[in-house]
Design an enzyme around this catalytic site. Sequence first.
Site, PDB file in Angstrom:
ATOM      1  CG  ASP A   1      -0.639 -42.673   1.595  1.00 23.93           C
ATOM      2  OD1 ASP A   1      -1.304 -42.598   2.620  1.00 23.93           O
ATOM      3  OD2 ASP A   1      -0.137 -41.693   1.014  1.00 23.93           O
TER       4      ASP A   1
ATOM      5  CB  CYS B   1       1.907 -41.311  24.292  1.00 22.05           C
ATOM      6  SG  CYS B   1       1.934 -41.445  22.507  1.00 22.05           S
TER       7      CYS B   1
ATOM      8  CB  CYS C   1       3.029 -34.376  19.321  1.00 23.74           C
ATOM      9  SG  CYS C   1       1.911 -35.561  20.066  1.00 23.74           S
TER      10      CYS C   1
ATOM     11  CB  CYS D   1       4.052 -30.101   8.818  1.00 19.32           C
ATOM     12  SG  CYS D   1       4.431 -29.524  10.484  1.00 19.32           S
TER      13      CYS D   1
ATOM     14  CB  CYS E   1       7.886 -37.690  18.940  1.00 11.59           C
ATOM     15  SG  CYS E   1       7.570 -39.268  19.753  1.00 11.59           S
TER      16      CYS E   1
HETATM   17 FE1  SF4 Z   1       3.258 -39.691  22.039  1.00 10.90          FE
HETATM   18 FE2  SF4 Z   1       5.452 -38.718  20.801  1.00 10.90          FE
HETATM   19 FE3  SF4 Z   1       3.218 -37.234  20.953  1.00 10.90          FE
HETATM   20 FE4  SF4 Z   1       4.709 -37.697  23.174  1.00 10.90          FE
HETATM   21  S1  SF4 Z   1       5.318 -36.499  21.352  1.00 10.90           S
HETATM   22  S2  SF4 Z   1       2.441 -37.806  22.991  1.00 10.90           S
HETATM   23  S3  SF4 Z   1       5.362 -39.821  22.795  1.00 10.90           S
HETATM   24  S4  SF4 Z   1       3.450 -39.157  19.854  1.00 10.90           S
END
Ligand code: SF4
Length: 382
Positions: free
Chosen positions: A137, A191, A197, A244, A251
Amino acid sequence: MSAGVLSRSTIARRSREIGLAVVGVTTAEPFADLEPYVVDHVERGHMAGMRWFTAERARQSMNPVVLHPGARSIISVAVPFWSGIVSPPDDGLLRGRIARYAWGRDYHVTLKQRMRRLVALLEAESGRSIEARVLVDTARASDRAIAARAGVGWHGKNTMIIIPGHSSWAMLGEIIVDFRLPADPPLAKDCGRCAICIARCPTGAIVEPYRVDSNLCVSYLTIEERGPIPHELRSRMGTYVFGCDICQDVCPYTAAAKVTDDPDFRPRSIDNVFPSLGFLATMTEEQFREAYSGTPVTRAKRSGMARNAAVALGNTGDPRAEPILIGMLLAHDLPLARGHAAAALTQLAGDEARRTLRAAWRAERDEYVRSEIHRALTAVSV
Ligand code: SF4
């Protein structure tokens, strides 16, 4: 040291033995492809609270040799911590939420200990000393960029690293070493068309795919922000009082995350997961330390947690929050807490809340708190 001394499989086996469940290797080459993104991010002002992280610092952070002059390879490690879905107890208390990564022991300490142990094991295996730098981090190295290039996971649109079988529920760390290892290829995944998200972030902090404006991020606001939280964001923060998890909870990969039970990440008590808002609103320094020492929550300090509790109490909309907020407004020792309590009372706005706001207006001497009371009185009298 040559690459042949330590095999990739030896590193993976040794890593797993000491609780570094996922491991990948990349070169110590600069992250040149990331530089324009990071510099742009800094210049757009999306790194709230990090004025020291200038475009120049961002450029430096893209080069591992700046951190370790003998850098040849980077071992990227991940420690998963998904422990399944949990709900707050039904015990009559108003409770907030703490982000999952902060439920247990401070991950900086845990990961650094494990990574140093791995270095010692690799030294014993190879019979040579290893010049290593362990990082967790650190703003001067991008944990996520390293993990992606090392094939540990891939970049999600929420900017988290998504690891097969663990979603984004993993702590990341890296060991920069002075010997060359064969690099792992990055994972060929992304994705696709999903954008859940982005749609579900309550403050709209994922301003575009792969870009979070920390000025809007609940995680930043509850942990790093030291002053007042912008009024327009407070009602969107729900009951989170530290960090959060929303962009990770929603996801789809989370549904496939394996449940782990790493003892270092187990909460000591329910207050490390769903803290009583009444407790956060009244705790002394000593009580705060007793409840949260050794966990990441100390970063927010008592003042930040009391402020966040006031926001969360308002957001519950629950009449039981009113006496707690009234007590805060009249008696809390910290102006930041009194000010946020005043504002939160407008979300409940019973007769008692109005009377208390008027009484507090007459008695309060702190200019910041008075400005919050004035704003609150204006809101409840329209
Ligand atoms: Fe990607 Fe997960 Fe966001 Fe969907 S919810 S766009 S899979 S990070």
